[in-house]
Design a protein around this motif. Sequence first.
Motif, PDB file in Angstrom:
ATOM      1  N   TYR A 187     -19.409   1.772  45.622  1.00  0.00           N
ATOM      2  CA  TYR A 187     -19.744   0.655  44.742  1.00  0.00           C
ATOM      3  C   TYR A 187     -21.243   0.382  44.719  1.00  0.00           C
ATOM      4  O   TYR A 187     -21.778  -0.103  43.699  1.00  0.00           O
ATOM      5  CB  TYR A 187     -18.949  -0.599  45.120  1.00  0.00           C
ATOM      6  N   MET A 247     -18.464  -7.021  39.185  1.00  0.00           N
ATOM      7  CA  MET A 247     -17.137  -6.953  38.584  1.00  0.00           C
ATOM      8  C   MET A 247     -16.847  -5.549  38.057  1.00  0.00           C
ATOM      9  O   MET A 247     -15.735  -5.021  38.231  1.00  0.00           O
ATOM     10  CB  MET A 247     -17.030  -7.973  37.450  1.00  0.00           C
ATOM     11  N   ARG A 248     -17.851  -4.921  37.458  1.00  0.00           N
ATOM     12  CA  ARG A 248     -17.648  -3.592  36.868  1.00  0.00           C
ATOM     13  C   ARG A 248     -17.431  -2.511  37.916  1.00  0.00           C
ATOM     14  O   ARG A 248     -16.795  -1.496  37.634  1.00  0.00           O
ATOM     15  CB  ARG A 248     -18.845  -3.250  35.973  1.00  0.00           C
ATOM     16  N   GLY A 293     -15.923  -3.238  40.788  1.00  0.00           N
ATOM     17  CA  GLY A 293     -14.692  -3.601  41.473  1.00  0.00           C
ATOM     18  C   GLY A 293     -14.824  -4.326  42.785  1.00  0.00           C
ATOM     19  O   GLY A 293     -13.919  -4.259  43.624  1.00  0.00           O
TER      20      GLY A 293
END
Length: 337
Positions: free
Chosen positions: A233, A256-257, A259
């Motif tokens: 991430y 958010m994109r 995760g």
Amino acid sequence: MQKFDQALILDDMGRPIRQEGPVSSRDWDEVEAFCRQVYLPFQVRPLGRMLRPEATMRQARIGRIVVTRFSYGVPIHLNDTDVSSGHVIVLNTLAGALRHKLGGRSDTVTRAGDSFVVDCSRVDHWLDADADHMQLNLTIPHDVIADVARRWFGFVPDDRLWTRRLAFGERGSRWMSLLGYAVRCIGADGLVRGDSPMARHLEELLCVELLHSWALGSGLALTDGARAAAPHYVREAEQIMEAEACEAPAISDVAMRVGVSGRTLSEGFRRFRGITPRDFLRDRRLDGIRAALERAQPGQTVTSIASDWGYVNFGALARAYRQRFGENPSQTLLRHR
């Protein structure tokens, strides 16, 4: 240390190097003021009764690095360094000896040809210097060397490096050869000008070589998969922010994109990159503006380019740009006209 005999006294053409202010002093207050200016606040006391300093106080600049030729001229004890200074100090001994704190109750001695590095933005420090000591020291803002690490190695080392006090180098070492070359490049005005390609080149070389020596002595690796070691991430967030830097995506949206929560993303960046996601995005945006200035078309201005990148506070942009690159945006633009 023959090649350093005239360092910061004469330039490579044999001309005296000019300096504002005194280059020597027998007044403790004057010496303290010099040290606060070029190093950081600390406490110092002579190791003997009624001793007055016979100080050498010469300084020059290589970009954002302050170079000093310095000696108290008497034996001293130095302690209570101010960790709010934000400076990495590299003490290169030309003559005499210094005894440095390593950690706990351990210490080490540096003599002519030896170097010692301590990040005074992370740890306190003390040292003893004998009456014959003469130093050629570097004062480097922590943010400057951290930025070099980020650009060269893809991450900023954590406190396993920054909190390590380290003696390194020796006569004839690559570090001392580079330092000798750097000081020979200082002109009669006492500068390798901060807005010149030579200043940026030397600043970069000194920081990279220091990082290599520091990491080697600390048992850390800077090159073997440091980027890949970060969680997916973090790497994905970097890719998003690099690709969309001009649009300045919100960090919460980036999280958010990929995760994860914003907190998890921030903790990942701090652990594996030594910075926040916001710092990473800011630097990518500044890099993008610099690239745009360097390839600017006729008629384009700093204001128009900054506006294209969504900046409205041009004063704040100029300060951040100057801190990162050592020059104003207008200087970059003019140099590439």
